[in-house]
Design a protein around this motif. Structure first.
Motif, PDB file in Angstrom:
ATOM      1  N   ARG A 281      45.098  35.556  33.607  1.00 26.92           N
ATOM      2  CA  ARG A 281      44.621  34.523  34.539  1.00 26.92           C
ATOM      3  C   ARG A 281      44.604  35.045  35.976  1.00 26.92           C
ATOM      4  O   ARG A 281      43.752  34.638  36.774  1.00 26.92           O
ATOM      5  CB  ARG A 281      45.487  33.271  34.412  1.00 26.92           C
ATOM      6  N   ASN A 284      41.463  37.236  36.275  1.00 20.45           N
ATOM      7  CA  ASN A 284      40.219  36.458  36.303  1.00 20.45           C
ATOM      8  C   ASN A 284      39.906  35.895  37.684  1.00 20.45           C
ATOM      9  O   ASN A 284      38.797  35.415  37.921  1.00 20.45           O
ATOM     10  CB  ASN A 284      40.285  35.318  35.278  1.00 20.45           C
ATOM     11  N   ARG A 285      40.851  35.964  38.594  1.00 17.39           N
ATOM     12  CA  ARG A 285      40.566  35.537  39.964  1.00 17.39           C
ATOM     13  C   ARG A 285      39.540  36.450  40.635  1.00 17.39           C
ATOM     14  O   ARG A 285      38.839  36.020  41.554  1.00 17.39           O
ATOM     15  CB  ARG A 285      41.851  35.540  40.796  1.00 17.39           C
ATOM     16  N   CYS A 292      35.236  38.151  31.555  1.00 15.69           N
ATOM     17  CA  CYS A 292      36.514  37.474  31.350  1.00 15.69           C
ATOM     18  C   CYS A 292      37.571  38.519  31.012  1.00 15.69           C
ATOM     19  O   CYS A 292      37.361  39.370  30.133  1.00 15.69           O
ATOM     20  CB  CYS A 292      36.419  36.445  30.227  1.00 15.69           C
ATOM     21  N   THR A 340      36.468  30.301  31.388  1.00 20.90           N
ATOM     22  CA  THR A 340      36.928  31.319  32.339  1.00 20.90           C
ATOM     23  C   THR A 340      37.202  30.711  33.707  1.00 20.90           C
ATOM     24  O   THR A 340      38.237  30.969  34.328  1.00 20.90           O
ATOM     25  CB  THR A 340      35.877  32.438  32.465  1.00 20.90           C
ATOM     26  N   THR A 345      41.618  30.991  34.606  1.00 20.92           N
ATOM     27  CA  THR A 345      41.822  31.583  35.926  1.00 20.92           C
ATOM     28  C   THR A 345      42.957  30.838  36.623  1.00 20.92           C
ATOM     29  O   THR A 345      43.012  29.604  36.589  1.00 20.92           O
ATOM     30  CB  THR A 345      40.543  31.505  36.769  1.00 20.92           C
TER      31      THR A 345
END
Length: 431
Positions: A281, A284-285, A292, A340, A345
């Motif tokens: 997570r 994913n920023r 992803c 995503t 995220t």
């Protein structure tokens, strides 16, 4: 009793002249109807007439004349439908449909009639359960309409159900509710303006929700508002509107995408350990659009395939392989984008949750860790303890005890999300 030939105003734009003529005459002449006043009825009748003339002139007016003349030749007599009561019903554990019954049963199954506005949804479920039997499917398709109703009596495994929303909205005509798919939860609250339902939740318990307002605009809090509003929640409970409109089919399309996104996110949360989940997570920023970080930890395509097989309509899934999924890529890609962005995220609150999760450790004895299960006589259990809070192991599942409440969960991520939302989130701020 008025027979509804069209479920929503939007559907009128797609109906033929004959259907609109029947809807017009039904609204014009019914002695028992859903309108609050004769003024409301007149306004609706005028709307149907105007649309019918605009879309199908002169066919529409000819259909009205023919149907009206045919009705005039029938000797007036009490209609059996006046004796029917509106109900909610379903096949087995399937979709809950609105319908009507005369109260009689066949082999223990209640006799049901549905309006032709609802019949396409019922037919779709019948076809889905036919296991590809072409003869049976054709038999379903050929079921006759009689006076605007299709009979499901004397041969179908129907059962009446008792939803809770009518107790909160007593003036909401039960026969005008839309079909509610199996798996949705009731989320209605009596202080809101319309019944609502939850089709899915995210990995932190972020509940998506659809409100289904009164069919008649005059009965809505804001008459100009759309009938259907579908929203998702973020990690702190803030709502984002996904769809608002009068087309239930379009609302269901958006919901199906959201359901796949939530199921995919849940499966990832179950397969990644807390540290991997947190790292994914965070990554994913900063990933590029269409990427992803779940791929860095496992074969996310196979996880998505399993989620798609579990949530998509069997008619779309077919044999369920990757080739079949490839034919549904728009749906899959839309769900992956949502998952995503909204579930995979780390927002600020999601990051706090993930940091808390990684403090968890399995223990053979909660009592030895100083946790009281508050039972009489005192008891002990294996479980999982965190920097704040604990979860009790229970067979293959988990139990979360907070204050005087106790809830069971099949998956650890769901138990953790519940403990976080009702206790650990606030308490963690003081540690």
């Amino acid at each position: 009793m008025r027979i509804r030939y069209v479920a929503t105003i939007v559907e009128m734009l797609r109906k033929d002249a004959g259907t609109l003529a029947r809807e017009y005459l039904s609204a014009r002449d019914a002695e028992i109807h859903e309108f609050l006043s004769e003024g409301d009825r007149a306004a609706y009748v005028d709307l149907v007439f105007a649309l019918g003339r605009f879309l199908h002139r002169p066919t529409f007016e000819r259909e009205i004349a023919e149907i009206d003349a045919a009705c005039a030749t029938i000797e007036a007599q009490p209609s059996a439908q006046h004796l029917m009561r509106p109900i909610a019903w379903r096949f087995g554990d399937g979709t809950t449909f609105p319908g009507y019954t005369d109260g009689e049963c066949w082999n223990g199954f209640i006799n049901v009639w549905v309006s032709i506005a609802i019949w396409p949804y019922v037919l779709a479920e019948l076809i889905a359960g036919a296991d590809g039997d072409a003869a049976l499917i054709e038999q379903y398709r050929a079921m006759p309409e009689v006076n605007g109703m299709v009979s499901l009596s004397h041969g179908f495994a129907t059962s009446e159900v008792t939803p809770t929303w009518p107790t909160m909205f007593a003036d909401y005509p039960r026969g005008t509710m839309m079909p509610i798919p199996a798996g949705w939860t009731e989320m209605s609250w009596r202080n809101e303006t319309a019944p609502s339902f939850g089709p899915c939740v995210g990995p932190m318990g972020e509940a998506a929700q659809i409100w289904i307002d009164y069919e008649q605009p005059a009965k809505r809090e804001i008459p100009e508002s759309e009938r259907f509003t579908f929203c998702r929640r973020d990690a702190i409970g803030e709502l984002t509107v996904v769809y608002t409109g009068d087309d239930y089919g379009e609302a269901l399309r958006h919901i199906a995408i959201e359901v796949l996104a939530c199921d995919f996110a849940h499966r990832l949360a179950q397969q990644l350990d807390p540290a991997e989940w947190r790292e994914m997570r965070i990554r994913n920023r900063s990933v590029e659009a269409g990427v992803c970080a779940s791929h860095d930890f496992l074969d996310a395509n196979m996880v998505m395939l399993a989620a798609w097989q579990a949530t998509r309509d069997p008619a779309v899934v077919g044999n369920g392989d990757a080739t079949a999924l490839g034919c549904d890529l728009d749906h899959v890609n839309a769900a992956w984008t949502i998952a995503t962005r909204d579930y995979l995220t780390a927002s600020d609150e999601a990051a706090r949750f993930d940091d808390w999760r990684v403090t968890g450790r399995d223990v053979p004895s909660l009592a030895a860790e100083g946790h009281d299960l508050a039972t009489i006589p005192p008891s002990d259990s294996a479980g999982r303890v965190y920097k704040v809070g604990f979860i009790q192991a229970h067979g293959n599942g988990w139990i979360v005890d907070v204050a005087i409440t106790s809830e069971c969960f099949e998956h650890l991520i769901d138990a953790e999300a519940h403990l976080w939302s009702v206790f650990a989130s606030n308490e963690s701020r003081h540690v």
